[in-house]
Design a protein around this motif. Structure first.
Motif: not given
Length: 439
Positions: A176-183, A217-225, A275-284
């Motif tokens: 969460n800290y990492a995602a928020t820093y990048w946003v 991080s789902n929350g990070g994408f929401l913050d960016l949007c 989904s076979p993609h780890a990024e989708l499994v670990n986010t949405l």
């Protein structure tokens, strides 16, 4: 030039030279702290981090710098800070874990002092531009380092943790800290318009968004949007007035509503989970489980609050109390608004609301400042800082962002933009390069 005190009296030449040296030294320390914002690992006692050494050094040097010429330090969020600290102390002393509570209060004292130090330092000619530029360039470089480490499978730099799966945390230690820093860094780059060259700047945006994607991080994408929507609405308001802003906002809301109607969230979550993609499994894919867990945590926290509804249980005590009392889901509050109530009581809620109101008022003043005048001359796109703060306000509903160090950096910079320059004989920002006043 002649350096004046807060009362307008000129300093002696020797004192003025000492003041200039201290100004440059303090600004250099603050710049190093901007660079080190994501360096939270290795962690020290009390969850301290390497960047805290520079934070403390900047605060102490700022006190020495102010004392040299008798400057009075302004505290833009003094009332809110006092309420938060008072509520934390009362809750800690009356709660079951006074040691834990007072340790967290001491961290809050440092963050408030850090904000005050940055606010007063950034009011000197050219310093606000300098600090923003350093933050922006450093964030892009760190994102490039993380992306390169990921492509090269350098696990030590990726920051992969056994408890967080394959989420790349760099040196931030928490997704969460990492995602928020990048946003926040995306919006700081926009506000500062650094790097200067547009093509390089867009490469910087791409690297920062890539780093955000790696945090999963789902929350990070929401913050960016949320921040991007704000910038679109603000741009429409500037060009076409309130009607244009309302049209843009309504269009976004209709688009989101239509997307949810066409593809219900539950179906999207199921598709992502399989989904076979780890990024989708670990986010949405995990968003449904995350929502359920947070709902459980809210119920458990409110049960704790029933025992000490007047003062709360004390800052930072939620996880330990839930563990000690064998609740099903023992975690930190993960919600600034809930934590303000359950850990600090009604007085803590009043302090948080005061802080948010003060930040909103200053943000509005910063947006209304005429471009190229006062401190606004140093920040090409002030709306970027406000967008970052708005994203953090939304994130506060599912993270505890009040202990994020860069939140207080943003609050200090917005407070500077909302204020008038000091009438103490200091040169205007455009003259700083000729007079040597800017670090």
């Amino acid at each position: 030039m002649t350096v004046a005190t807060a009362a307008g009296r000129p300093l002696a030449p020797a004192t003025a030279a000492r003041y200039e040296t201290l100004t440059r030294t303090t600004a250099a320390l603050a710049c190093c702290a901007m660079v080190m914002q994501p360096i939270l690992r290795p962690a020290g006692p009390g969850n301290s981090s390497p960047v805290d050494l520079l934070t403390v050094a900047t605060v102490l040097m700022s006190l020495l710098w102010a004392a040299t010429c008798g400057r009075r330090l302004g505290a833009p969020y003094g009332v809110a800070g006092a309420l938060m600290l008072l509520s934390g102390c009362l809750a800690g002393l009356s709660g079951p874990l006074p040691g834990t509570s007072l340790m967290n209060v001491s961290k809050e004292v440092l963050l408030l002092a850090w904000c005050v130090a940055l606010y007063n330092l950034a009011r000197r000619p050219g310093v606000l531009r300098l600090l923003l530029s350093v933050f922006a360039y450093a964030a892009v470089v760190w994102a490039a380092v993380l992306v390169a480490a990921t492509l090269g499978h350098v696990t030590a730099i990726e920051g992969v943790s056994p408890t967080e799966g394959d989420r790349r945390l760099f040196t931030l230690g928490d997704p969460n800290y990492a995602a928020t820093y990048w946003v926040v860094s995306v919006f700081v780059v926009y506000a500062a318009q650094r790097p200067r060259t547009r093509a390089v700047r867009w490469c910087g945006y791409a690297l920062l968004c890539w780093a955000l994607l790696l945090s999963q991080s789902n929350g990070g994408f929401l913050d960016l949007c949320v921040g991007l929507v704000f910038l679109a609405v603000y741009a429409a308001h500037r060009r076409g007035g309130p009607a244009a802003a309302a049209v843009v906002l309504l269009t976004v809301l209709l688009a989101v509503g239509g997307a949810i109607t066409t593809a219900p969230l539950a179906q999207v979550q199921d598709w992502a989970r399989l989904s076979p993609h780890a990024e989708l499994v670990n986010t949405l894919g995990r968003s449904g489980a995350s929502t359920e867990q947070r709902g459980t945590l809210v119920r458990e926290s409110l049960q704790l609050y029933e025992r000490q509804w007047m003062t709360g249980s004390g800052p930072g005590t939620t996880k330990q109390l839930l563990t000690d009392r064998q609740f099903e889901y023992a975690k930190e509050a993960h919600d600034d608004y809930l934590a303000a109530l359950t850990e600090r009581g009604p007085l803590g809620v009043a302090g948080l609301l005061t802080l948010m109101a003060s930040a909103a008022w200053r943000s509005a003043r910063a947006l209304r400042a005429p471009p190229g005048s006062g401190f606004a001359e140093q920040v090409p796109r002030p709306a970027g800082l406000v967008a970052a703060l708005l994203g953090l306000a939304v994130a506060g509903a599912y993270y505890e962002v009040l202990h994020f160090r860069f939140l207080w950096v943003l609050l200090a910079f917005v407070a500077v933009l909302a204020s008038a320059p000091d009438p103490d004989g200091a040169p205007a920002p455009a003259e700083a390069g000729r007079t040597g006043d800017a670090p």
